[in-house]
Design a protein around this motif. Structure first.
Motif, short mmCIF file in Angstrom:
data_model
loop_
_atom_site.label_atom_id
_atom_site.label_comp_id
_atom_site.label_asym_id
_atom_site.label_seq_id
_atom_site.Cartn_x
_atom_site.Cartn_y
_atom_site.Cartn_z
N UNK A 114 25.48 15.48 11.11
CA UNK A 114 25.23 16.18 12.37
C UNK A 114 23.75 16.04 12.71
N UNK A 115 23.46 15.50 13.87
CA UNK A 115 22.07 15.38 14.30
C UNK A 115 21.87 16.46 15.36
N UNK A 127 22.21 24.12 5.34
CA UNK A 127 21.08 23.35 4.83
C UNK A 127 21.02 21.97 5.45
N UNK A 128 19.83 21.59 5.87
CA UNK A 128 19.64 20.27 6.45
C UNK A 128 18.19 19.90 6.30
N UNK A 129 17.81 18.74 6.78
CA UNK A 129 16.40 18.39 6.68
C UNK A 129 15.89 17.85 8.02
N UNK A 130 14.56 17.92 8.22
CA UNK A 130 14.05 17.42 9.51
C UNK A 130 14.28 15.91 9.61
N UNK A 143 21.95 17.36 9.41
CA UNK A 143 22.75 18.04 8.39
C UNK A 143 23.76 17.01 7.91
N UNK A 144 23.73 16.73 6.59
CA UNK A 144 24.67 15.75 6.02
C UNK A 144 25.56 16.44 5.04
N UNK A 320 24.06 1.38 6.60
CA UNK A 320 24.26 2.02 5.31
C UNK A 320 24.31 3.53 5.36
N UNK A 321 24.62 4.11 6.50
CA UNK A 321 24.67 5.56 6.59
C UNK A 321 23.29 6.20 6.69
N UNK A 322 22.26 5.40 6.87
CA UNK A 322 20.91 5.96 7.02
C UNK A 322 20.73 6.48 8.44
N UNK A 323 19.76 7.35 8.59
CA UNK A 323 19.56 7.97 9.90
C UNK A 323 19.10 6.97 10.95
N UNK A 324 19.60 7.18 12.14
CA UNK A 324 19.26 6.31 13.28
C UNK A 324 18.67 7.17 14.37
#
Lengths: 358, 269
Positions: A114-115, A127-130, A143-144, A320-324
């Motif tokens: 979730x972005x 819990x998530x990260x910036x 949030x992953x 690879x599932x990395x953030x875009x």
């Protein structure tokens, strides 16, 4: 301080030359790593219409579903989670912009990403990260959640927290594109029946081109190594697929793109594109068919073929599932140039807000 | 990043033209627009501050933003072009009808006052002519600390090459003075451009990629939130216990007015 106007937006390009016959080629895994594919564009030189086996491969891409105003807590529905755990279910929020709205992606391995913008993230309380691509202030958070993990089993703490968040604190609703594995339609009928949904087939459009300028090394037999800059090759390829003129005539100011020198004119070529939520299996099958087409074509006709696979611009994840992310553009695409001797030239490209392709 | 906003759509009495401007903004991808009522008081005759038209009267229903499923949000904004300190009246009741408040100072003294004292959200810098004053770091930093933003209009830069030179020169000068800390709001009065085009224009003004995009999104969001805070929060009451054993009646409370609107915040120590 004068701004450097010649500086184009930052982008990353990875080029690789290998062969399908080489045991160590990574093409399969590289294709699989671009999870959400929006469009595949094929360019076949010296061809006016697709041969039948290729045509059937293009027209038999699996269908996908569009569910309107799906509340996100439904993705945590017990029956749906069972389907997700079997693997192969992928989904993406539709008509949501990555740099403005909240976007959702469900990957085939069961990871939900979730972005969220700042307000939504603070409301959700999970819990998530910036985001890696925040500029000065933290305005976007990611949030992953791994839906196959034991903590996300119905009744688990992580599951409860997320469900409570999505039902009472942040009741997000979004249009959702979903792709299911073969035969998976029955398992989500209960979910689909509760909302307005429609099934779509990827749209195929083809165009026969005449007198197309093409880089000469590609047309020689055997194809000579391309010495021109890969950026110029990709620019030319993009111009062909976008139907932008490469003549650079003095009377038109729209485009100053040109075909890289030396070039040669092709009498005809076929350009086909397929748009929709495309699955990996269909794309792999298409590439396989094109390889067969190249190997059986008489020498001197088809000396190369190109396949370009575009990822969704607004997908929260790319390679690879990395953030875009999207800065001024959110391109993430893969361009595969194939030759009759089973060798290939692969280009993997991303924009400014992305990780390096594999 | 947050949604794209255009906080300077000039008001015209022609309702259909205003409606088409709002529709264009929605089509270009802006999620929020602010209709700007410009008020230029003169010494000679007493002028009334214009009353904003209610949004529901202007357009109902509001158009949906392109590529999203929500309708565009429309705010009202007042810009006061000041050539004298008396032009800005902090206690004026008429200001409360507007969501955003902006001033355009024309002298250095007024610019300093606007940055340090005035209770506004936006300070407009006219960049189409040579400014009669230079930007000093102190008032600019003071304004940034208070949460104010500076606005640079680019519409003239689109139309006229001479004005384009002045616009770019003045904007770059502003950025240089503030070492990139200033986050301007490049917005057009008349000619609307898409948010990504404005981002590209921001690069000409000396902003980086990220700053230019923020100028159309996050900075605008912080201005709107600043305006909401300005309108609602007006003071702090904090109570201090004078001694531990005495009854509550002995507790002193202090009143600190911030501005003369309604509503007070209570803080207990």
């Amino acid at each position: 301080m004068s701004p450097d106007l010649e500086r184009t937006p930052r982008n990353l390009l990875v080029s690789e030359r290998s062969s399908f016959l080489d045991q160590k080629n990574r093409i399969s895994s590289q294709l699989d790593q671009l999870h959400f594919n929006y469009k595949v564009c094929v360019l076949l030189p010296e061809c006016s219409s697709a041969p039948s086996h290729l045509d059937s491969a293009l027209n038999t891409f699996s269908s996908f579903y569009l569910i309107r105003k799906l509340p996100l807590y439904e993705l945590l529905d017990t029956h749906f989670l069972e389907t997700v755990r079997h693997g192969g279910v992928s989904g993406l929020s539709y008509r949501t912009r990555l740099d403005e709205d909240n976007c959702v992606a469900l990957m085939p391995n069961g990871r939900l990403s979730l972005s969220l913008d700042k307000d939504s993230f603070e409301l959700l309380g999970v819990e998530g990260k910036p985001s890696r691509f925040n500029h000065r202030t933290k305005s976007r958070f990611v949030v992953c959640v791994d839906l196959t993990d034991s903590s996300m089993a119905p009744g688990g703490r992580g599951y409860q927290r997320l469900v409570t968040g999505l039902t009472s604190r942040l009741p997000l609703k979004t249009d959702f594109l979903m792709s299911l594995p073969a035969g998976g339609g029955a398992s989500v009928q209960a979910l689909l029946s509760r909302y307005d949904w429609s099934e779509h087939r990827p749209e195929v459009s083809s165009c026969s081109l005449t007198d197309l300028l093409c880089p000469a090394p590609l047309t020689s037999d055997p194809p000579a190594p391309l010495t021109s800059d890969p950026h110029r090759l990709l620019e030319w390829l993009g111009a062909v697929h976008a139907a932008v003129s490469c003549e650079n005539s003095s009377s038109s100011f729209l485009s100053s793109l040109v075909c890289p020198e030396p070039n040669k004119k092709l009498s005809h070529a076929l350009r086909v594109s397929v748009c929709g939520l495309l699955s990996h299996q269909d794309v792999q099958k298409l590439i396989q068919e094109i390889r067969v087409y190249l190997s059986v074509s008489p020498p001197g006709s088809a000396s190369w073929a190109s396949v370009t696979l575009h990822g969704f611009v607004d997908s929260p994840v790319s390679w690879g599932g990395e953030e875009h992310g999207v800065l001024r553009g959110g391109d993430n695409f893969l361009s595969l140039m194939m030759f009759p001797d089973q060798s290939y030239l692969l280009h993997l490209a991303t924009g400014a807000h992305d990780t390096c392709p594999p | 990043m947050s949604v794209f906003m255009d906080l300077n759509v000039n008001y015209t009495a022609d309702k259909s033209q205003l409606q088409s401007l709002i529709e264009t903004a929605a089509h270009l991808g802006f999620s929020t627009v602010a209709i700007n009522y410009v008020f230029e008081p003169t010494v000679k005759k007493k002028q009334e501050i214009p009353a904003p038209t209610a949004i529901s009267e202007l357009m109902d229903p509001l158009p949906v933003v392109q590529g999203r499923s929500r309708p565009i949000r429309v705010l009202n904004r007042l810009t006061i072009v000041m050539s004298d300190a008396s032009h800005f009246r902090p206690t004026a009741v008429e200001y409360r009808r507007f969501d955003l408040l902006a001033v355009q100072p024309t002298t250095e003294k007024l610019f300093h006052a606007a940055c340090m004292i005035y209770d506004v959200d936006i300070i407009c810098i006219s960049v189409t002519e040579k400014l009669p004053f230079f930007f000093k770091r102190a008032p600019v930093n003071g304004a940034i600390e208070r949460g104010l933003v500076f606005e640079v209009s680019y519409s003239a830069a689109i139309r006229d090459s001479t004005r384009r030179r002045y616009t770019i020169a003045n904007a770059v000068c502003l950025m240089e003075t503030c070492k990139g800390k200033v986050r301007p709001l490049p917005v057009p009065p008349l000619d609307l451009r898409g948010p990504y085009d404005i981002t590209n224009l921001g690069l000409l003004f000396g902003l980086s990629d990220g700053e230019a995009k923020e100028a159309v999104s996050s900075t605008c969001r912080s201005v709107v939130l600043h305006a909401e805070t300005r309108k609602t929060a007006s003071g702090i009451i904090y109570t201090v216990k004078s001694c531990s054993d005495s009854p509550p009646a002995d507790c002193k409370s202090r009143l600190h007015p911030v501005s003369q609107s309604s509503g007070w915040l209570m803080v207990n120590e």
